[in-house]
Design a protein around this motif. Structure first.
Motif, PDB file in Angstrom:
ATOM      1  N   PRO A  65       0.933  -5.906 -14.926  1.00  0.00           N
ATOM      2  CA  PRO A  65       2.146  -5.055 -14.281  1.00  0.00           C
ATOM      3  C   PRO A  65       2.396  -5.330 -13.022  1.00  0.00           C
ATOM      4  CG  PRO A  65       0.988  -3.804 -15.847  1.00  0.00           C
ATOM      5  CD  PRO A  65       0.116  -5.231 -15.640  1.00  0.00           C
ATOM      6  N   CYS A  66       1.297  -5.655 -12.221  1.00  0.00           N
ATOM      7  CA  CYS A  66       1.418  -5.977 -10.657  1.00  0.00           C
ATOM      8  C   CYS A  66       2.154  -7.202 -10.715  1.00  0.00           C
ATOM      9  CB  CYS A  66      -0.100  -6.114 -10.126  1.00  0.00           C
ATOM     10  SG  CYS A  66      -0.176  -6.958  -8.657  1.00  0.00           S
ATOM     11  N   ALA A  67       2.046  -8.405 -11.237  1.00  0.00           N
ATOM     12  CA  ALA A  67       2.577  -9.483 -11.147  1.00  0.00           C
ATOM     13  C   ALA A  67       4.011  -9.453 -11.637  1.00  0.00           C
ATOM     14  CB  ALA A  67       1.721 -10.699 -11.875  1.00  0.00           C
ATOM     15  N   ARG A  68       4.292  -8.585 -12.539  1.00  0.00           N
ATOM     16  CA  ARG A  68       5.731  -8.431 -12.924  1.00  0.00           C
ATOM     17  C   ARG A  68       6.428  -7.500 -12.075  1.00  0.00           C
ATOM     18  NH1 ARG A  68       2.558  -7.964 -17.855  1.00  0.00           N
ATOM     19  NH2 ARG A  68       3.158  -5.841 -17.920  1.00  0.00           N
ATOM     20  N   ALA A  69       6.056  -6.747 -11.447  1.00  0.00           N
ATOM     21  CA  ALA A  69       6.607  -5.725 -10.583  1.00  0.00           C
ATOM     22  C   ALA A  69       7.680  -6.386  -9.798  1.00  0.00           C
ATOM     23  CB  ALA A  69       5.823  -5.009  -9.736  1.00  0.00           C
ATOM     24  N   SER A  70       8.987  -5.961  -9.814  1.00  0.00           N
ATOM     25  CA  SER A  70      10.014  -6.398  -8.726  1.00  0.00           C
ATOM     26  C   SER A  70       9.830  -5.677  -7.469  1.00  0.00           C
ATOM     27  CB  SER A  70      11.531  -5.933  -9.238  1.00  0.00           C
ATOM     28  OG  SER A  70      11.758  -4.470  -9.148  1.00  0.00           O
ATOM     29  N   PRO A  71      10.355  -6.345  -6.358  1.00  0.00           N
ATOM     30  CA  PRO A  71      10.333  -5.938  -5.270  1.00  0.00           C
ATOM     31  C   PRO A  71      10.803  -4.409  -4.887  1.00  0.00           C
ATOM     32  CG  PRO A  71      10.868  -8.061  -4.834  1.00  0.00           C
ATOM     33  CD  PRO A  71      10.837  -7.943  -6.502  1.00  0.00           C
ATOM     34  N   GLU A  72      11.989  -4.171  -5.509  1.00  0.00           N
ATOM     35  CA  GLU A  72      12.526  -2.865  -5.619  1.00  0.00           C
ATOM     36  C   GLU A  72      11.926  -1.749  -6.180  1.00  0.00           C
ATOM     37  OE1 GLU A  72      15.645  -0.772  -3.881  1.00  0.00           O
ATOM     38  OE2 GLU A  72      15.397  -2.956  -3.633  1.00  0.00           O
ATOM     39  N   GLN A  73      11.195  -2.144  -7.282  1.00  0.00           N
ATOM     40  CA  GLN A  73      10.151  -1.283  -8.051  1.00  0.00           C
ATOM     41  C   GLN A  73       8.905  -0.856  -7.149  1.00  0.00           C
ATOM     42  OE1 GLN A  73       8.532  -2.729 -11.772  1.00  0.00           O
ATOM     43  NE2 GLN A  73       7.024  -1.196 -11.712  1.00  0.00           N
ATOM     44  N   VAL A  74       8.364  -1.936  -6.360  1.00  0.00           N
ATOM     45  CA  VAL A  74       7.304  -1.659  -5.608  1.00  0.00           C
ATOM     46  C   VAL A  74       7.762  -0.825  -4.338  1.00  0.00           C
ATOM     47  CG1 VAL A  74       5.732  -2.785  -3.883  1.00  0.00           C
ATOM     48  CG2 VAL A  74       5.933  -3.801  -6.183  1.00  0.00           C
ATOM     49  N   LYS A  75       8.847  -1.374  -3.732  1.00  0.00           N
ATOM     50  CA  LYS A  75       9.397  -0.414  -2.643  1.00  0.00           C
ATOM     51  C   LYS A  75       9.629   1.102  -3.042  1.00  0.00           C
ATOM     52  CE  LYS A  75      13.132  -0.435   0.598  1.00  0.00           C
ATOM     53  NZ  LYS A  75      14.374  -0.912   0.923  1.00  0.00           N
ATOM     54  N   ASN A  76      10.011   1.529  -4.051  1.00  0.00           N
ATOM     55  CA  ASN A  76      10.563   2.612  -4.466  1.00  0.00           C
ATOM     56  C   ASN A  76       9.672   3.701  -5.097  1.00  0.00           C
ATOM     57  OD1 ASN A  76      13.255   2.299  -3.349  1.00  0.00           O
ATOM     58  ND2 ASN A  76      13.910   1.473  -5.308  1.00  0.00           N
ATOM     59  N   ARG A  77       8.445   3.006  -5.806  1.00  0.00           N
ATOM     60  CA  ARG A  77       7.454   3.411  -6.537  1.00  0.00           C
ATOM     61  C   ARG A  77       5.857   3.414  -6.142  1.00  0.00           C
ATOM     62  NH1 ARG A  77       9.227   1.735 -12.655  1.00  0.00           N
ATOM     63  NH2 ARG A  77      11.494   2.027 -12.472  1.00  0.00           N
ATOM     64  N   HIS A  78       5.692   2.483  -5.451  1.00  0.00           N
ATOM     65  CA  HIS A  78       4.357   2.174  -4.901  1.00  0.00           C
ATOM     66  C   HIS A  78       4.086   2.058  -3.458  1.00  0.00           C
ATOM     67  CE1 HIS A  78       4.004   1.658  -9.229  1.00  0.00           C
ATOM     68  NE2 HIS A  78       4.891   0.513  -9.300  1.00  0.00           N
ATOM     69  N   SER A  79       4.964   2.228  -2.518  1.00  0.00           N
ATOM     70  CA  SER A  79       4.956   1.900  -1.313  1.00  0.00           C
ATOM     71  C   SER A  79       4.406   2.970  -0.428  1.00  0.00           C
ATOM     72  CB  SER A  79       6.079   1.137  -0.503  1.00  0.00           C
ATOM     73  OG  SER A  79       6.014   0.936   0.827  1.00  0.00           O
ATOM     74  N   VAL A  80       3.186   3.423  -0.569  1.00  0.00           N
ATOM     75  CA  VAL A  80       2.671   4.556  -0.128  1.00  0.00           C
ATOM     76  C   VAL A  80       1.234   4.293   0.598  1.00  0.00           C
ATOM     77  CG1 VAL A  80       3.463   6.025  -1.904  1.00  0.00           C
ATOM     78  CG2 VAL A  80       1.092   5.257  -2.169  1.00  0.00           C
ATOM     79  N   GLY A  81       0.854   5.224   1.491  1.00  0.00           N
ATOM     80  CA  GLY A  81      -0.491   5.370   2.263  1.00  0.00           C
ATOM     81  C   GLY A  81      -0.764   6.774   2.393  1.00  0.00           C
ATOM     82  N   PRO A  82      -1.854   6.971   2.977  1.00  0.00           N
ATOM     83  CA  PRO A  82      -2.488   8.233   3.051  1.00  0.00           C
ATOM     84  C   PRO A  82      -1.489   9.109   3.719  1.00  0.00           C
ATOM     85  CG  PRO A  82      -3.913   6.765   3.977  1.00  0.00           C
ATOM     86  CD  PRO A  82      -2.838   6.035   3.717  1.00  0.00           C
ATOM     87  N   VAL A  83      -1.150  10.196   3.293  1.00  0.00           N
ATOM     88  CA  VAL A  83      -1.646  11.114   2.370  1.00  0.00           C
ATOM     89  C   VAL A  83      -1.222  10.879   0.960  1.00  0.00           C
ATOM     90  CG1 VAL A  83      -1.867  13.798   1.733  1.00  0.00           C
ATOM     91  CG2 VAL A  83      -1.893  13.067   4.134  1.00  0.00           C
ATOM     92  N   TYR A  84      -2.178  10.826  -0.131  1.00  0.00           N
ATOM     93  CA  TYR A  84      -1.583  10.531  -1.569  1.00  0.00           C
ATOM     94  C   TYR A  84      -2.231  11.571  -2.436  1.00  0.00           C
ATOM     95  CZ  TYR A  84      -4.004   6.243   0.023  1.00  0.00           C
ATOM     96  OH  TYR A  84      -4.834   5.413   0.532  1.00  0.00           O
TER      97      TYR A  84
END
Length: 153
Positions: free
Chosen positions: A50-69
Protein backbone atom coordinates in the motif's frame (compact mmCIF):
# COMPACT_ATOMS: atom_id res chain seq x y z
CA UNK A 1 -8.59 24.86 7.80
CA UNK A 2 -8.28 21.17 8.53
CA UNK A 3 -11.43 19.16 9.28
CA UNK A 4 -12.30 18.22 12.85
CA UNK A 5 -10.66 14.97 13.92
CA UNK A 6 -12.54 11.70 13.65
CA UNK A 7 -12.84 9.43 16.68
CA UNK A 8 -9.75 7.32 17.32
CA UNK A 9 -10.58 3.82 16.09
CA UNK A 10 -8.65 0.99 14.46
CA UNK A 11 -7.24 2.43 11.22
CA UNK A 12 -8.06 6.02 12.17
CA UNK A 13 -5.70 8.06 14.33
CA UNK A 14 -5.01 11.74 14.92
CA UNK A 15 -1.77 13.66 14.73
CA UNK A 16 0.02 16.94 14.32
CA UNK A 17 0.06 18.05 10.70
CA UNK A 18 3.71 17.88 9.73
CA UNK A 19 5.22 19.83 6.86
CA UNK A 20 7.12 16.76 5.64
CA UNK A 21 4.28 16.11 3.23
CA UNK A 22 4.50 13.53 0.53
CA UNK A 23 8.06 14.10 -0.66
CA UNK A 24 8.74 10.38 -1.04
CA UNK A 25 5.46 9.76 -2.87
CA UNK A 26 6.65 12.06 -5.67
CA UNK A 27 9.87 10.04 -6.09
CA UNK A 28 10.81 9.38 -9.68
CA UNK A 29 8.46 12.04 -11.07
CA UNK A 30 9.12 15.51 -12.43
CA UNK A 31 7.60 16.84 -9.17
CA UNK A 32 10.26 15.12 -7.03
CA UNK A 33 12.26 17.46 -4.82
CA UNK A 34 16.03 17.22 -4.43
CA UNK A 35 16.95 14.12 -2.49
CA UNK A 36 13.89 12.24 -3.75
CA UNK A 37 14.37 12.24 -7.53
CA UNK A 38 16.02 8.80 -7.39
CA UNK A 39 14.40 7.61 -4.15
CA UNK A 40 13.26 3.98 -4.51
CA UNK A 41 10.01 3.52 -2.56
CA UNK A 42 9.86 -0.19 -3.42
CA UNK A 43 13.28 -0.72 -1.77
CA UNK A 44 11.74 0.56 1.47
CA UNK A 45 8.30 -1.01 1.60
CA UNK A 46 8.02 -3.40 -1.35
CA UNK A 47 6.72 -2.87 -4.88
CA UNK A 48 3.22 -4.23 -4.22
CA UNK A 49 2.66 -2.60 -0.84
CA UNK A 50 0.00 0.00 0.00
CA UNK A 51 2.93 2.35 0.66
CA UNK A 52 4.17 2.01 -2.92
CA UNK A 53 0.65 2.49 -4.32
CA UNK A 54 -0.18 5.57 -2.20
CA UNK A 55 -0.74 8.74 -4.19
CA UNK A 56 0.97 11.98 -3.15
CA UNK A 57 -2.45 13.48 -2.37
CA UNK A 58 -3.38 10.50 -0.16
CA UNK A 59 -0.08 10.69 1.71
CA UNK A 60 -0.37 14.45 2.19
CA UNK A 61 -3.98 14.31 3.44
CA UNK A 62 -3.94 11.09 5.49
CA UNK A 63 -0.43 10.24 6.64
CA UNK A 64 1.71 13.41 6.84
CA UNK A 65 1.94 13.60 10.63
CA UNK A 66 4.53 14.02 13.32
CA UNK A 67 4.40 14.06 17.11
CA UNK A 68 1.92 14.38 18.77
CA UNK A 69 0.05 11.40 17.37
CA UNK A 70 -2.65 9.16 18.80
CA UNK A 71 -3.73 5.73 17.55
CA UNK A 72 -5.11 2.50 18.94
CA UNK A 73 -2.78 -0.05 20.52
CA UNK A 74 -3.48 -2.40 17.63
CA UNK A 75 -2.47 0.25 15.10
CA UNK A 76 0.77 0.91 16.98
CA UNK A 77 1.51 -2.84 17.05
CA UNK A 78 1.18 -2.90 13.25
CA UNK A 79 3.00 0.36 12.59
CA UNK A 80 6.00 0.24 14.94
CA UNK A 81 7.81 -2.79 13.45
CA UNK A 82 7.49 -1.30 9.97
CA UNK A 83 8.68 2.12 11.13
CA UNK A 84 11.66 0.44 12.79
CA UNK A 85 12.44 -1.59 9.68
CA UNK A 86 11.92 1.24 7.21
CA UNK A 87 14.07 3.80 9.02
CA UNK A 88 17.49 2.39 7.99
CA UNK A 89 16.21 1.74 4.45
CA UNK A 90 15.05 5.34 4.11
CA UNK A 91 18.25 6.67 5.70
CA UNK A 92 20.36 4.67 3.23
CA UNK A 93 18.76 6.66 0.39
CA UNK A 94 18.01 9.91 2.21
CA UNK A 95 20.63 10.40 4.97
CA UNK A 96 19.01 13.48 6.45
CA UNK A 97 17.59 14.54 9.80
CA UNK A 98 13.98 13.67 8.91
CA UNK A 99 14.70 10.20 7.52
CA UNK A 100 12.99 8.58 10.51
CA UNK A 101 9.90 10.76 10.05
CA UNK A 102 9.78 9.87 6.36
CA UNK A 103 9.92 6.23 7.45
CA UNK A 104 7.06 6.84 9.89
CA UNK A 105 4.85 8.35 7.18
CA UNK A 106 5.71 5.47 4.83
CA UNK A 107 4.87 2.93 7.53
CA UNK A 108 1.55 4.66 8.24
CA UNK A 109 0.69 4.52 4.53
CA UNK A 110 1.74 0.87 4.40
CA UNK A 111 -0.52 -0.21 7.27
CA UNK A 112 -3.22 2.10 5.89
CA UNK A 113 -3.44 4.07 9.11
CA UNK A 114 -5.23 7.29 8.24
CA UNK A 115 -4.68 10.27 10.50
CA UNK A 116 -6.92 13.24 11.12
CA UNK A 117 -4.47 16.11 10.85
CA UNK A 118 -4.42 18.94 13.37
CA UNK A 119 -2.46 22.17 13.31
CA UNK A 120 -2.87 22.89 16.99
CA UNK A 121 -0.79 20.21 18.73
CA UNK A 122 2.68 21.67 18.15
CA UNK A 123 4.63 24.87 18.69
CA UNK A 124 8.31 25.45 18.03
CA UNK A 125 9.83 28.81 17.07
CA UNK A 126 7.59 31.78 17.86
CA UNK A 127 8.87 33.53 14.71
CA UNK A 128 7.62 30.82 12.40
CA UNK A 129 4.90 31.61 9.94
CA UNK A 130 3.99 27.95 9.51
CA UNK A 131 0.26 27.32 9.27
CA UNK A 132 0.91 23.89 10.80
CA UNK A 133 1.69 25.23 14.26
CA UNK A 134 -0.54 26.56 17.02
CA UNK A 135 1.03 30.00 17.52
CA UNK A 136 -1.95 31.82 16.06
CA UNK A 137 -4.27 30.28 18.66
CA UNK A 138 -1.84 30.89 21.50
CA UNK A 139 -1.36 34.55 20.57
CA UNK A 140 -5.06 35.05 19.95
CA UNK A 141 -5.94 33.59 23.35
CA UNK A 142 -3.30 35.78 24.98
CA UNK A 143 -4.84 38.88 23.40
CA UNK A 144 -1.81 39.43 21.17
CA UNK A 145 -3.91 39.79 18.03
CA UNK A 146 -2.77 36.59 16.37
CA UNK A 147 0.78 37.52 15.39
CA UNK A 148 3.58 35.11 16.19
CA UNK A 149 5.99 37.96 16.97
CA UNK A 150 3.90 38.91 20.02
CA UNK A 151 4.15 35.41 21.44
CA UNK A 152 3.32 34.78 25.05
CA UNK A 153 6.45 32.63 25.45
Amino acid sequence: RLPDPRPITRGSGAGQHFGLGALWADAGTDRARPGFADFDVAAVCGADSPCARASPEQVKNRHSVGPVYVATAGDWRSLLPRWHGYTPRVHAQYPKLLAEMTAFVMAAADVELDFSLSSSYMVSDARTSSPTEAWYWIDKDAGAGGTTLASVC
